[in-house]
Design a protein around this motif. Structure first.
Motif, PDB file in Angstrom:
ATOM      1  N   LEU A   1      -1.532   9.708  -5.044  1.00  0.00           N
ATOM      2  CA  LEU A   1      -2.158  10.478  -5.988  1.00  0.00           C
ATOM      3  C   LEU A   1      -3.617  11.104  -5.399  1.00  0.00           C
ATOM      4  CD1 LEU A   1      -1.971   8.480  -9.423  1.00  0.00           C
ATOM      5  CD2 LEU A   1      -0.842  10.412  -8.711  1.00  0.00           C
ATOM      6  N   MET A   2      -4.328  10.248  -4.343  1.00  0.00           N
ATOM      7  CA  MET A   2      -5.367  10.695  -3.469  1.00  0.00           C
ATOM      8  C   MET A   2      -4.884  11.729  -2.757  1.00  0.00           C
ATOM      9  SD  MET A   2      -7.226   7.427  -1.991  1.00  0.00           S
ATOM     10  CE  MET A   2      -7.951   8.582  -0.791  1.00  0.00           C
ATOM     11  N   MET A   3      -3.586  11.723  -2.265  1.00  0.00           N
ATOM     12  CA  MET A   3      -3.306  12.834  -1.308  1.00  0.00           C
ATOM     13  C   MET A   3      -3.143  14.070  -2.228  1.00  0.00           C
ATOM     14  SD  MET A   3       0.277  12.737   0.963  1.00  0.00           S
ATOM     15  CE  MET A   3       0.054  10.829   1.123  1.00  0.00           C
TER      16      MET A   3
ATOM     17  N   PHE B   1      -5.276  17.443  -1.720  1.00  0.00           N
ATOM     18  CA  PHE B   1      -4.677  18.593  -1.058  1.00  0.00           C
ATOM     19  C   PHE B   1      -5.121  19.653  -2.054  1.00  0.00           C
ATOM     20  CE2 PHE B   1      -1.907  21.123   1.014  1.00  0.00           C
ATOM     21  CZ  PHE B   1      -1.022  21.763   0.291  1.00  0.00           C
ATOM     22  N   LEU B   2      -4.955  19.516  -3.552  1.00  0.00           N
ATOM     23  CA  LEU B   2      -5.156  20.481  -4.209  1.00  0.00           C
ATOM     24  C   LEU B   2      -6.514  21.035  -4.368  1.00  0.00           C
ATOM     25  CD1 LEU B   2      -3.372  18.892  -7.387  1.00  0.00           C
ATOM     26  CD2 LEU B   2      -2.645  20.939  -6.063  1.00  0.00           C
ATOM     27  N   ARG B   3      -7.656  20.223  -4.183  1.00  0.00           N
ATOM     28  CA  ARG B   3      -9.099  20.528  -4.064  1.00  0.00           C
ATOM     29  C   ARG B   3      -9.096  21.399  -2.795  1.00  0.00           C
ATOM     30  NH1 ARG B   3     -12.065  15.857  -3.327  1.00  0.00           N
ATOM     31  NH2 ARG B   3     -10.244  14.375  -3.666  1.00  0.00           N
TER      32      ARG B   3
ATOM     33  N   ASN C   1       0.885  -1.156   0.092  1.00  0.00           N
ATOM     34  CA  ASN C   1       0.119   0.060   0.065  1.00  0.00           C
ATOM     35  C   ASN C   1       0.824   1.368  -0.018  1.00  0.00           C
ATOM     36  OD1 ASN C   1      -2.487  -1.226  -0.348  1.00  0.00           O
ATOM     37  ND2 ASN C   1      -2.509  -1.778   1.879  1.00  0.00           N
ATOM     38  N   CYS C   2       0.745   2.157   0.823  1.00  0.00           N
ATOM     39  CA  CYS C   2       1.356   3.568   0.701  1.00  0.00           C
ATOM     40  C   CYS C   2       2.947   3.514   0.828  1.00  0.00           C
ATOM     41  CB  CYS C   2       0.691   4.265   1.965  1.00  0.00           C
ATOM     42  SG  CYS C   2       1.323   5.902   2.101  1.00  0.00           S
ATOM     43  N   ASN C   3       3.403   2.073   1.082  1.00  0.00           N
ATOM     44  CA  ASN C   3       4.785   2.262   1.601  1.00  0.00           C
ATOM     45  C   ASN C   3       5.856   1.543   0.814  1.00  0.00           C
ATOM     46  OD1 ASN C   3       3.518   2.733   4.021  1.00  0.00           O
ATOM     47  ND2 ASN C   3       3.294   0.907   4.823  1.00  0.00           N
TER      48      ASN C   3
ATOM     49  N   TYR D   1      -2.222  18.088   6.598  1.00  0.00           N
ATOM     50  CA  TYR D   1      -2.556  16.711   7.502  1.00  0.00           C
ATOM     51  C   TYR D   1      -3.832  16.009   7.060  1.00  0.00           C
ATOM     52  CZ  TYR D   1       1.405  18.085  10.201  1.00  0.00           C
ATOM     53  OH  TYR D   1       2.856  18.773  10.749  1.00  0.00           O
ATOM     54  N   ALA D   2      -4.764  16.762   6.797  1.00  0.00           N
ATOM     55  CA  ALA D   2      -6.022  16.130   6.287  1.00  0.00           C
ATOM     56  C   ALA D   2      -5.627  15.118   4.911  1.00  0.00           C
ATOM     57  CB  ALA D   2      -7.035  17.030   6.054  1.00  0.00           C
ATOM     58  N   SER D   3      -5.074  15.884   4.103  1.00  0.00           N
ATOM     59  CA  SER D   3      -4.837  14.585   2.836  1.00  0.00           C
ATOM     60  C   SER D   3      -4.004  13.690   3.154  1.00  0.00           C
ATOM     61  CB  SER D   3      -4.403  15.529   1.625  1.00  0.00           C
ATOM     62  OG  SER D   3      -3.464  16.482   2.083  1.00  0.00           O
ATOM     63  N   MET D   4      -3.086  13.592   4.202  1.00  0.00           N
ATOM     64  CA  MET D   4      -2.274  12.702   4.432  1.00  0.00           C
ATOM     65  C   MET D   4      -3.344  11.793   5.303  1.00  0.00           C
ATOM     66  SD  MET D   4       0.799  13.922   6.530  1.00  0.00           S
ATOM     67  CE  MET D   4       1.193  12.634   7.285  1.00  0.00           C
TER      68      MET D   4
END
Lengths: 158, 85
Positions: free
Chosen positions: A22-24, A28-30, A9-11, A56-59
């Motif tokens: 990409l989700m992050m 973040f951009l939005r 996964n993330c790692n 921090y929210a996007s993380m």
């Protein structure tokens, strides 16, 4: 979930296109675009706070509840949004990572694992092993978030 | 929460420690030999704090820049640079 499958996964450091990265970025951009167009609290400091929170929210949202640190961070973010208070004293107990309000002169005496527990979201309830795993994941995501923010700055500062 | 420490082997702990160590910037310069656990934890704490400071600084910079952002071009450039990095 085995630790091996969560490695995929993330790692995985070789996975530059990993979905959570990409989700992050998209989260973040939005958030940045929303902040750009908001009229409430559009002071420099207010925007900076919101941007920091969005980081921090996007993380946290990109990892979701797969990790303890991200779940703890999500809880903090949600409790802060319920407060909606500009009063810094009220926000203190739900402080986001990395903003110690008071210098810690006793640090040398403290167990370093305990110091680390206070830096990693949700760390205070983890045993040493869990702490190592969560820290590794948290550090990877945090450094990805920093690179992402730097990329945004670079793209805008032409 | 039951303690799983007795069931985690030393090998697993070493693996966790070396994974963490490989993320930290300074330890890559060090020669052979694993840093002591205390040193590793300390460097990890320092690294997390420095990353958090970077988030703060970059938030300030973005706060200043955000008014000049063009939505479409910024997003495309970011995705491109992420693919490159």
């Amino acid at each position: 979930m085995e630790s091996k499958s969560s490695d995929e996964n993330c790692n995985n450091p070789n996975s530059e296109l990993h979905p959570s990265k990409l989700m992050m970025a998209s989260h973040f951009l939005r958030a940045l675009f929303r902040i750009q167009h908001t009229t409430t609290d559009s002071s420099f400091a207010g925007r900076s706070r919101k941007i920091r929170r969005a980081a921090y929210a996007s993380m946290a949202y990109s990892v979701g509840t797969k990790r303890s640190w991200s779940s703890a961070l999500l809880r903090k973010l949600r409790s802060r949004s319920r407060l909606r208070s500009p009063n810094p004293r009220r926000a203190k107990y739900a402080a986001l990572p990395g903003k110690p309000r008071v210098a810690r002169p006793q640090q040398r005496e403290m167990d370093q694992a305990q110091v680390l527990r206070e830096l990693v979201p949700g760390g205070t309830s983890m045993d040493d092993c869990r702490l190592l795993e969560e820290t590794t994941d948290f550090v990877r995501c945090l450094s990805t978030q920093v690179r992402l923010m730097q990329a945004v700055v670079d793209s805008v500062s032409i | 929460m039951s303690s799983r420490r007795s069931r985690i082997s030393e090998e697993e702990i070493n693996e966790l420690i070396s994974k963490l160590q490989s993320l930290l910037p300074e330890t890559r310069r060090r020669g052979a030999g694993r840093a002591s656990a205390a040193k590793l934890l300390q460097e990890t704490c320092n690294y997390i704090r420095s990353l958090s400071r970077e988030v703060d600084d970059l938030s300030d910079r973005l706060s200043a820049l955000v008014e000049t952002m063009d939505n479409n071009s910024a997003e495309a450039e970011i995705v491109r640079s992420l693919l490159r990095s």
